[in-house]
Design a protein around this motif. Structure first.
Motif, PDB file in Angstrom:
ATOM      1  N   PRO A  92      27.613  14.233   1.084  1.00 35.57           N
ATOM      2  CA  PRO A  92      28.102  13.135   1.945  1.00 35.57           C
ATOM      3  C   PRO A  92      27.416  13.156   3.315  1.00 35.57           C
ATOM      4  O   PRO A  92      26.690  14.094   3.653  1.00 35.57           O
ATOM      5  CB  PRO A  92      29.598  13.448   2.092  1.00 35.57           C
ATOM      6  N   ILE A  93      27.678  12.150   4.098  1.00 36.97           N
ATOM      7  CA  ILE A  93      27.162  12.096   5.457  1.00 36.97           C
ATOM      8  C   ILE A  93      27.851  13.184   6.277  1.00 36.97           C
ATOM      9  O   ILE A  93      29.067  13.401   6.144  1.00 36.97           O
ATOM     10  CB  ILE A  93      27.360  10.695   6.052  1.00 36.97           C
ATOM     11  N   SER A  94      27.100  13.848   7.108  1.00 42.49           N
ATOM     12  CA  SER A  94      27.535  15.129   7.667  1.00 42.49           C
ATOM     13  C   SER A  94      28.797  15.045   8.533  1.00 42.49           C
ATOM     14  O   SER A  94      29.591  15.976   8.540  1.00 42.49           O
ATOM     15  CB  SER A  94      26.412  15.763   8.479  1.00 42.49           C
ATOM     16  N   ASN A  95      29.045  13.965   9.247  1.00 47.77           N
ATOM     17  CA  ASN A  95      30.237  13.910  10.096  1.00 47.77           C
ATOM     18  C   ASN A  95      31.373  13.107   9.461  1.00 47.77           C
ATOM     19  O   ASN A  95      32.336  12.744  10.141  1.00 47.77           O
ATOM     20  CB  ASN A  95      29.890  13.346  11.483  1.00 47.77           C
ATOM     21  N   HIS A  96      31.259  12.843   8.175  1.00 47.70           N
ATOM     22  CA  HIS A  96      32.322  12.137   7.464  1.00 47.70           C
ATOM     23  C   HIS A  96      33.379  13.116   6.987  1.00 47.70           C
ATOM     24  O   HIS A  96      33.094  14.285   6.716  1.00 47.70           O
ATOM     25  CB  HIS A  96      31.739  11.354   6.281  1.00 47.70           C
ATOM     26  N   LEU A  97      34.609  12.614   6.908  1.00 45.49           N
ATOM     27  CA  LEU A  97      35.745  13.482   6.616  1.00 45.49           C
ATOM     28  C   LEU A  97      36.440  13.159   5.299  1.00 45.49           C
ATOM     29  O   LEU A  97      37.213  13.973   4.797  1.00 45.49           O
ATOM     30  CB  LEU A  97      36.773  13.373   7.751  1.00 45.49           C
ATOM     31  N   TYR A  98      36.214  11.955   4.780  1.00 42.20           N
ATOM     32  CA  TYR A  98      36.885  11.505   3.562  1.00 42.20           C
ATOM     33  C   TYR A  98      35.835  11.323   2.470  1.00 42.20           C
ATOM     34  O   TYR A  98      34.792  10.724   2.711  1.00 42.20           O
ATOM     35  CB  TYR A  98      37.604  10.171   3.794  1.00 42.20           C
ATOM     36  N   PHE A  99      36.148  11.811   1.283  1.00 42.14           N
ATOM     37  CA  PHE A  99      35.166  11.790   0.208  1.00 42.14           C
ATOM     38  C   PHE A  99      35.808  11.218  -1.057  1.00 42.14           C
ATOM     39  O   PHE A  99      36.998  11.417  -1.290  1.00 42.14           O
ATOM     40  CB  PHE A  99      34.640  13.203  -0.064  1.00 42.14           C
ATOM     41  N   TYR A 100      34.989  10.516  -1.849  1.00 35.85           N
ATOM     42  CA  TYR A 100      35.514   9.775  -2.986  1.00 35.85           C
ATOM     43  C   TYR A 100      34.565   9.878  -4.188  1.00 35.85           C
ATOM     44  O   TYR A 100      33.355  10.016  -4.016  1.00 35.85           O
ATOM     45  CB  TYR A 100      35.635   8.280  -2.644  1.00 35.85           C
ATOM     46  N   TRP A 101      35.159   9.743  -5.373  1.00 35.38           N
ATOM     47  CA  TRP A 101      34.386   9.499  -6.582  1.00 35.38           C
ATOM     48  C   TRP A 101      34.915   8.233  -7.250  1.00 35.38           C
ATOM     49  O   TRP A 101      36.136   8.054  -7.370  1.00 35.38           O
ATOM     50  CB  TRP A 101      34.484  10.657  -7.565  1.00 35.38           C
ATOM     51  N   TYR A 102      33.979   7.397  -7.670  1.00 28.31           N
ATOM     52  CA  TYR A 102      34.261   6.208  -8.445  1.00 28.31           C
ATOM     53  C   TYR A 102      33.361   6.265  -9.683  1.00 28.31           C
ATOM     54  O   TYR A 102      32.329   6.946  -9.691  1.00 28.31           O
ATOM     55  CB  TYR A 102      33.917   4.935  -7.660  1.00 28.31           C
ATOM     56  N   ARG A 103      33.748   5.521 -10.714  1.00 28.92           N
ATOM     57  CA  ARG A 103      32.855   5.435 -11.864  1.00 28.92           C
ATOM     58  C   ARG A 103      32.805   3.991 -12.369  1.00 28.92           C
ATOM     59  O   ARG A 103      33.715   3.193 -12.135  1.00 28.92           O
ATOM     60  CB  ARG A 103      33.301   6.365 -12.988  1.00 28.92           C
ATOM     61  N   GLN A 104      31.712   3.686 -13.064  1.00 28.50           N
ATOM     62  CA  GLN A 104      31.556   2.369 -13.675  1.00 28.50           C
ATOM     63  C   GLN A 104      31.018   2.548 -15.086  1.00 28.50           C
ATOM     64  O   GLN A 104      29.848   2.896 -15.285  1.00 28.50           O
ATOM     65  CB  GLN A 104      30.612   1.490 -12.851  1.00 28.50           C
ATOM     66  N   ILE A 105      31.895   2.314 -16.072  1.00 25.93           N
ATOM     67  CA  ILE A 105      31.462   2.280 -17.455  1.00 25.93           C
ATOM     68  C   ILE A 105      30.657   1.000 -17.649  1.00 25.93           C
ATOM     69  O   ILE A 105      30.992  -0.049 -17.081  1.00 25.93           O
ATOM     70  CB  ILE A 105      32.664   2.345 -18.407  1.00 25.93           C
TER      71      ILE A 105
END
Lengths: 114, 115
Positions: free
Chosen positions: B25-38
């Motif tokens: 992720p971007i170094s000063n970001h605090l929230y992280f996510y995963w999404y998927r697309q079938i």
């Protein structure tokens, strides 16, 4: 539950003509709505966002969208298409008021011919 | 402009194998996510991660999935025993702060093919 429906899976326009990509939403409260674009082999990029301020929202690259509560719509428009606009476009709503997760529409592929 | 980097861009795995998808992720970001697309379907939310723990997850994110931020820079998604239906494009995203859906930066995705 929050949801968005993109009414067209594929839209084809000629370069220089207007673009209209349609999106209807369903929400039990005043929604936050977004349009994202994905060019081939690139990440998803935010085009514009609506968060209950002005109903006409201007985004990047000349795109804009109008929030119409009476019609539960958030259609994306651009006055004059450019070849570089060819991409996949997603209408998006926040999953719930407490969180930050996004719900995506199925996407609309925009083709632009010369 | 800062980017979210995902590796590999394409991964092929045998059914039943474990896979780890990696994201920086971007170094000063605090929230992280995963999404998927079938393929042919909507982009779907899987999980969000903040302050070293899961903050929100969808019905899709069952016991076969796990996330980790092992070293302060990487953010990983592990699928323990892959199934054919796990074949999809997986997107990582990060945000700096705040509520609301804006401020996301998405990676280019990892295409996972389970055979």
């Amino acid at each position: 539950a929050q949801s968005v429906t993109q009414l067209d899976s594929h839209v084809s326009v000629s370069e220089g003509t207007p673009v209209l990509l349609r999106c209807n939403y369903s929400s039990s409260y005043s929604p936050s709505l977004f349009w994202y674009v994905q060019h081939p082999n690139k990440g998803l990029q935010l085009l514009l966002k609506y968060t209950s301020a002005a109903t006409l929202v201007k985004g990047i690259n000349g795109f804009e969208a109008e929030f119409k509560k009476s019609e539960t719509s958030f259609h994306l428009t651009k006055p004059s298409a450019h070849m570089s606009d060819a991409a996949e476009y997603f209408c998006v709503v926040i999953r719930n008021q407490a969180g930050t997760a996004l719900i995506f529409g199925k996407g609309t592929t925009l083709s632009v011919s010369s | 402009e800062p980017e979210v980097t995902q590796t590999p861009s394409h991964q092929v795995t045998q059914m039943g194998q474990e896979v780890i998808l990696r994201c920086v992720p971007i170094s000063n970001h605090l929230y992280f996510y995963w999404y998927r697309q079938i393929l042919g379907q909507k982009v779907e939310f899987l999980v969000s991660f903040y302050n070293n723990e899961i903050s929100e997850k969808s019905e899709i994110f069952d016991d076969q999935f796990s996330v980790e931020r092992p070293d302060g820079s990487n953010f990983t998604l592990k699928i323990r025993s892959t199934k054919l239906e796990d074949s999809a494009m997986y997107f990582c995203a990060s945000r700096r702060s705040g509520t609301g859906g804006y401020g996301y930066t998405f990676g280019s995705g990892t295409r996972l093919t389970v055979v």
